[in-house]
Design a protein around this motif. Structure first.
Motif, PDB file in Angstrom:
ATOM      1  N   LEU A  16       0.844  -1.192   0.000  1.00 33.33           N
ATOM      2  CA  LEU A  16       0.000   0.000   0.000  1.00 33.33           C
ATOM      3  C   LEU A  16       0.876   1.237   0.000  1.00 33.33           C
ATOM      4  O   LEU A  16       1.503   1.558   1.017  1.00 33.33           O
ATOM      5  CB  LEU A  16      -0.930   0.013   1.222  1.00 33.33           C
ATOM      6  N   PRO A  17       0.986   1.951  -1.106  1.00 34.14           N
ATOM      7  CA  PRO A  17       1.784   3.186  -1.137  1.00 34.14           C
ATOM      8  C   PRO A  17       1.206   4.234  -0.189  1.00 34.14           C
ATOM      9  O   PRO A  17       0.037   4.185   0.201  1.00 34.14           O
ATOM     10  CB  PRO A  17       1.675   3.629  -2.601  1.00 34.14           C
ATOM     11  N   PHE A  18       2.018   5.196   0.146  1.00 30.77           N
ATOM     12  CA  PHE A  18       1.611   6.231   1.097  1.00 30.77           C
ATOM     13  C   PHE A  18       0.450   7.061   0.576  1.00 30.77           C
ATOM     14  O   PHE A  18      -0.374   7.562   1.351  1.00 30.77           O
ATOM     15  CB  PHE A  18       2.812   7.131   1.410  1.00 30.77           C
ATOM     16  N   TRP A  19       0.369   7.242  -0.746  1.00 28.86           N
ATOM     17  CA  TRP A  19      -0.675   8.091  -1.291  1.00 28.86           C
ATOM     18  C   TRP A  19      -2.070   7.519  -1.079  1.00 28.86           C
ATOM     19  O   TRP A  19      -3.071   8.257  -1.134  1.00 28.86           O
ATOM     20  CB  TRP A  19      -0.438   8.362  -2.769  1.00 28.86           C
ATOM     21  N   VAL A  20      -2.163   6.190  -0.828  1.00 26.40           N
ATOM     22  CA  VAL A  20      -3.476   5.596  -0.567  1.00 26.40           C
ATOM     23  C   VAL A  20      -4.081   6.175   0.705  1.00 26.40           C
ATOM     24  O   VAL A  20      -5.256   6.549   0.751  1.00 26.40           O
ATOM     25  CB  VAL A  20      -3.350   4.061  -0.473  1.00 26.40           C
ATOM     26  N   TRP A  21      -3.247   6.265   1.762  1.00 26.37           N
ATOM     27  CA  TRP A  21      -3.744   6.799   3.027  1.00 26.37           C
ATOM     28  C   TRP A  21      -4.046   8.295   2.917  1.00 26.37           C
ATOM     29  O   TRP A  21      -5.002   8.787   3.525  1.00 26.37           O
ATOM     30  CB  TRP A  21      -2.728   6.546   4.136  1.00 26.37           C
ATOM     31  N   LEU A  22      -3.241   8.995   2.162  1.00 26.19           N
ATOM     32  CA  LEU A  22      -3.504  10.415   1.960  1.00 26.19           C
ATOM     33  C   LEU A  22      -4.824  10.611   1.231  1.00 26.19           C
ATOM     34  O   LEU A  22      -5.650  11.466   1.600  1.00 26.19           O
ATOM     35  CB  LEU A  22      -2.356  11.056   1.176  1.00 26.19           C
ATOM     36  N   LEU A  23      -5.042   9.803   0.193  1.00 24.24           N
ATOM     37  CA  LEU A  23      -6.295   9.898  -0.556  1.00 24.24           C
ATOM     38  C   LEU A  23      -7.480   9.473   0.317  1.00 24.24           C
ATOM     39  O   LEU A  23      -8.572  10.046   0.206  1.00 24.24           O
ATOM     40  CB  LEU A  23      -6.214   9.017  -1.801  1.00 24.24           C
ATOM     41  N   ALA A  24      -7.261   8.486   1.199  1.00 16.52           N
ATOM     42  CA  ALA A  24      -8.334   8.063   2.106  1.00 16.52           C
ATOM     43  C   ALA A  24      -8.710   9.182   3.064  1.00 16.52           C
ATOM     44  O   ALA A  24      -9.895   9.424   3.338  1.00 16.52           O
ATOM     45  CB  ALA A  24      -7.898   6.817   2.878  1.00 16.52           C
ATOM     46  N   GLY A  25      -7.708   9.901   3.601  1.00 20.81           N
ATOM     47  CA  GLY A  25      -7.991  11.027   4.484  1.00 20.81           C
ATOM     48  C   GLY A  25      -8.755  12.124   3.769  1.00 20.81           C
ATOM     49  O   GLY A  25      -9.700  12.707   4.328  1.00 20.81           O
ATOM     50  N   ILE A  26      -8.354  12.418   2.527  1.00 19.40           N
ATOM     51  CA  ILE A  26      -9.063  13.445   1.752  1.00 19.40           C
ATOM     52  C   ILE A  26     -10.499  13.001   1.460  1.00 19.40           C
ATOM     53  O   ILE A  26     -11.442  13.796   1.541  1.00 19.40           O
ATOM     54  CB  ILE A  26      -8.302  13.733   0.446  1.00 19.40           C
ATOM     55  N   THR A  27     -10.681  11.715   1.139  1.00 16.92           N
ATOM     56  CA  THR A  27     -12.018  11.186   0.866  1.00 16.92           C
ATOM     57  C   THR A  27     -12.911  11.310   2.090  1.00 16.92           C
ATOM     58  O   THR A  27     -14.075  11.727   1.996  1.00 16.92           O
ATOM     59  CB  THR A  27     -11.931   9.717   0.433  1.00 16.92           C
ATOM     60  N   ALA A  28     -12.375  10.945   3.255  1.00 15.62           N
ATOM     61  CA  ALA A  28     -13.156  11.047   4.486  1.00 15.62           C
ATOM     62  C   ALA A  28     -13.512  12.500   4.793  1.00 15.62           C
ATOM     63  O   ALA A  28     -14.638  12.805   5.222  1.00 15.62           O
ATOM     64  CB  ALA A  28     -12.382  10.430   5.648  1.00 15.62           C
ATOM     65  N   PHE A  29     -12.558  13.404   4.569  1.00 15.72           N
ATOM     66  CA  PHE A  29     -12.808  14.829   4.808  1.00 15.72           C
ATOM     67  C   PHE A  29     -13.914  15.338   3.892  1.00 15.72           C
ATOM     68  O   PHE A  29     -14.845  16.025   4.333  1.00 15.72           O
ATOM     69  CB  PHE A  29     -11.522  15.620   4.591  1.00 15.72           C
ATOM     70  N   LEU A  30     -13.838  15.006   2.618  1.00 19.48           N
ATOM     71  CA  LEU A  30     -14.855  15.442   1.668  1.00 19.48           C
ATOM     72  C   LEU A  30     -16.211  14.822   1.990  1.00 19.48           C
ATOM     73  O   LEU A  30     -17.259  15.457   1.788  1.00 19.48           O
ATOM     74  CB  LEU A  30     -14.431  15.086   0.243  1.00 19.48           C
TER      75      LEU A  30
END
Length: 818
Positions: free
Chosen positions: A88-102
């Motif tokens: 799991l690359p780091f960008w997956v977690w970053l994208l998950a955080g952005i998705t949850a925020f949105l």
């Protein structure tokens, strides 16, 4: 990896909706995603460096490799094996955080808010008056339903106000408004209303209020989720001259329910219709509904996956010789038709979309993965309406389906020594309970210990009734008489189901109050479920295949079950054994006090039956009260004691203290109380004038029976409960010297003379009322007395450390006492 990434993003969307209601929760979940991304990135860099260093050292140790490194360093570098790519690359977690925020932002955007021309603004503009007489016009939005109070209820889409009167003064005429209004009217006036009908309703407009008591129903939040911010207590309805449309789904629904009730009658016919179409489509008697909820059979009253699967199975079986495209079209039309009949609820939508996934797979000649479909359906529904994330029906429906998918198979393997039919009777309700019980405890604070046994016994009856009911409904669409005849065949199975529910509802311990559990406890309980699931699926998959024969397979399950019990029981047990508090419930004109002292509970008064059912009992459940050590009926009035029989049906009372004043209108209820106490082996004790009664460390003394004057010693304070008294009664009380100075005066808010206040000299006054006499307030203010009243403050709690606290927030500068 693609499926894993999609799965994580989907869970992030769900998590973002769940934390959307928490202040700063969206920023917290975004920060969590950034932290996980940074940790993952740093971990990957560190692992790459360590891996490269270790491989270089191992490569140099070899003689020929060392030579290659000296002669051709470029070739040497190419020979060094590259480290494996991260899962799991780091960008997956970053994208998950952005998705949850949105997702949390999207929830806030979609949360209904009253517009500038919403009808609820009329209440605010009139000073929050609860007596705003209004005549509105609009269209009926739903079929009227029966409320517990015996009135008809429906939704009204308003478009115009014809007249507004406040305090008998016209303040507006013919004004255009918008909004959805929760309307209640006398039952006879609601008869014959149909969706889309234009009506004019005259009644009192009011604003729903948040719960004034712990454990109470949040009517304000319920209406807000529907997009409504005002209610109307209708008195008169004026109809237009238009005729009902010749057809409609509501007419088809009525055709089915009338056919099923024609020969079965009530409640059997109503119960059959509720099991086929869901309780939203039919008025099921509340005593039947409450009994089924109490014993854990509430799920059969909601249209969901079983009915959808049955209908879809029939269509697919009939159309076996047709092409996949025709089967898809017929199946889709069936799903949409049933969805319209039942009313668009989250549980039916979930089942419909999962049925649609089956049809799509059949059309494409592919198999579906149930878990993926369930998650996809959840995301689609929550994109359409993110507010469903807080809908208890939506939550329980998906959790129950998840339990059937992931827990029934291993349980069936473990029970393979039994015939499959009997094994499924145990596995299905047990799997559903494992995944829905934590949420039920969190929301309702009550455990039904017989629910598994009741579902096992009732399952054959439920299957027979549902299948027969679906058949009678299908036939009733074309031949109502024949459909009625089919439903009549189900009389004895339905009667057996009702008798089974009644029997278990009357057993001792049929309902156990566990008290409020916190959000942390809820998350921990579901984390245990996920850990056990993950253990058998990923950590130790070989055990999953040997589950039917391995005794070790039960060890993690028993460990998790023990932890779950401790998580639920320990905090509540510690709180009950250490706390000392007295709570005056927010009930106008009904003085009710609950004293909790180290696990022992004293209840002062019960109120009316509705108060006992919807205020007192939910509060006791929220506090985890399963037994009342002492109860006191301080007033001789029937209205303040008629709720005792209901309390006794649900919570045993050891000792019942009664006001000895004559009560002719109370005699019938008194006999019911004596009978219930005899069955529970409880004691009935009339209070004796001036004789103290010890209730734990609390001392109670009857100073006067009528009008009632009761003195309590709670902690270091003296409380005086004063019943409804006229000015003459107050003079007689002072002449009889029944009154003494007190720290806390508790009364019903009626006028108090200056003389009686000078005798009592209270430091704190509490009125169980919606209003207080203005002159009394003026006198109390001059004496610098602290004033509380339940109509403004809600429930009022006293503890030795915090003193008096209120349930509802209020403005200290508010001077409106009317």
């Amino acid at each position: 990896m693609n499926q894993t990434v999609i799965f994580i993003l989907a869970l992030a969307y769900l998590l973002g909706l769940l934390v959307g209601a928490i202040p700063w929760g969206n920023y917290g979940i975004l920060g969590l995603g950034i932290i996980l991304a940074l940790v993952t990135a740093l971990k990957q860099v560190y692992q790459q460096k360590q891996s490269r260093k270790a491989r270089i050292q191992q490569f140099i140790k070899q003689k020929e490799t060392r030579k290659d490194a000296l002669t051709d360093p470029i070739e040497f570098a190419e020979k060094i094996p590259k480290p494996p790519r991260p899962k799991l690359p780091f960008w997956v977690w970053l994208l998950a955080g952005i998705t949850a925020f949105l997702a949390s932002v999207y929830l806030q955007i979609r949360t209904p808010q009253p517009t500038t021309n919403d009808i609820s603004q009329l209440i605010l503009n009139s000073g929050n008056s609860q007596d705003l007489l209004i005549t509105v016009r609009g269209e009926v939005g739903s079929i009227p339903r029966l409320t517990r109070s015996g009135r008809g209820q429906f939704w009204l889409n308003v478009n115009q106000v014809n007249e507004i009167t406040n305090n008998n003064t016209p303040i507006a005429v013919s004004r255009d408004v918008k909004g959805l209004v929760y309307v209640t009217v006398p039952l006879l006036k609601a008869t014959g209303l149909y969706p889309g009908e234009s009506v004019a309703i005259t009644g009192s407009l009011y604003q729903p209020q948040p719960p004034s008591n712990p454990g109470g129903f949040d009517f304000y939040n319920y209406l807000a989720q529907q997009g409504s911010f005002a209610g109307l207590r209708g008195r008169y309805i004026s109809h237009d001259d238009s005729q009902p449309p010749p057809w409609g789904l509501w007419k088809i629904r009525q055709r089915i329910t009338r056919a099923q009730a024609k020969l079965l009658g009530v409640p059997e016919g109503s119960l059959l219709s509720a099991m086929v179409l869901g309780r939203l489509a039919v008025d099921l008697p509340y005593d039947i509904r409450d009994t089924f909820v109490q014993v854990g059979l509430a799920h059969i009253l909601a249209a969901s996956g079983f009915q959808v699967s049955f209908l879809l199975g029939i269509i697919l079986a009939i159309t076996q010789r047709f092409s996949p495209k025709i089967r898809f079209i017929l199946g889709l039309l069936t799903l949409l038709f049933y969805l319209g009949l039942t009313g668009i609820s989250p549980s039916v939508l979930r089942a419909t979309l999962m049925g649609l996934a089956v049809l799509i797979a059949l059309l494409n000649q592919r198999q579906t993965k149930p878990l993926n479909v369930l998650l996809l359906v959840a995301i689609l529904l929550l994109i359409v309406n993110p507010l469903w994330i807080s809908d208890i029906g939506f939550q329980l429906s998906f959790l129950a389906t998840l339990g059937l998918m992931v827990t029934v198979p291993p349980l069936m393997q473990r029970l393979n020594w039994m015939p499959p039919f009997f094994a499924s009777l145990i596995a299905v309700p047990l799997a559903v309970m494992i995944w829905t019980l934590p949420l039920q405890l969190y929301v309702f604070n009550v455990l039904s210990p017989y629910s598994i046994l009741v579902n096992i016994i009732a399952s054959p009856l439920i299957s027979i009734i549902t299948l027969g009911g679906m058949a009678s409904a299908l036939v009733a669409l074309f031949m109502p008489g024949f459909g009625s005849a089919i439903s009549q065949v189900l009389h004895y199975p339905i009667l057996g189901l009702i008798e089974t529910a009644d029997y278990f509802s009357q057993l001792p311990g049929n309902s156990i109050a566990v008290g409020r559990i916190s959000l942390i406890q809820l998350i921990t309980l579901y984390s245990l479920n996920l850990l056990i699931w993950g253990y058998f699926i990923w950590v130790n998959p070989q055990e999953n295949f040997k589950f039917s024969t391995s005794k070790k397979g039960w060890i993690p399950i028993l460990f998790a079950a023990t932890c779950a019990v401790l998580i639920v029981v320990t905090p509540g047990w510690y709180t009950k054994t250490t706390q000392f508090q007295a709570t005056i419930l927010g009930t106008p004109k009904e003085p009710i006090l609950v004293i909790e002292e180290k696990g022992k509970v004293t209840l002062i008064n019960s109120g009316s039956q509705n108060t006992a059912q919807f205020v007192v009992l939910p509060f006791l459940n929220a506090q985890g009260v399963n037994e009342i050590q002492g109860s006191v009926a301080t007033h001789p009035q029937l209205g303040l004691s008629i709720g005792w029989p209901f309390i006794l049906e649900n919570v045993p009372i050891k000792t019942f203290y009664d006001n000895p004043a004559p009560k002719k209108t109370y005699q019938a209820t008194n006999e019911v109380i004596l009978k219930a106490l005899a069955q529970q082996k409880g004691a009935y004790v009339p209070l004796t004038l001036r004789q103290p009664v010890m209730l734990g460390s609390v001392k109670l003394e009857l100073l006067n029976p009528q009008p009632p004057v009761i003195r309590f010693e709670i902690g270091q304070n003296t409380w005086t409960l004063l019943g409804e008294t006229s000015i003459n009664d107050q003079k007689q009380l002072m002449e009889s010297q029944s009154l003494t100075p007190t720290q806390v005066l508790w009364w019903s808010g009626e006028p108090l003379s200056t003389e009686i206040l000078s005798v009592l000299k209270p430091k704190i006054v509490i009125a169980s009322s919606n209003s207080i006499d203005p002159k009394t307030v003026e006198t109390l203010s001059q004496q610098q007395t602290q004033i509380f009243w339940t109509g403004r403050d809600g429930a009022i709690r006293w503890t030795p450390t915090q003193g008096f606290e209120t349930t509802l927030d209020f403005d200290e500068t508010d001077g409106s006492f009317l």
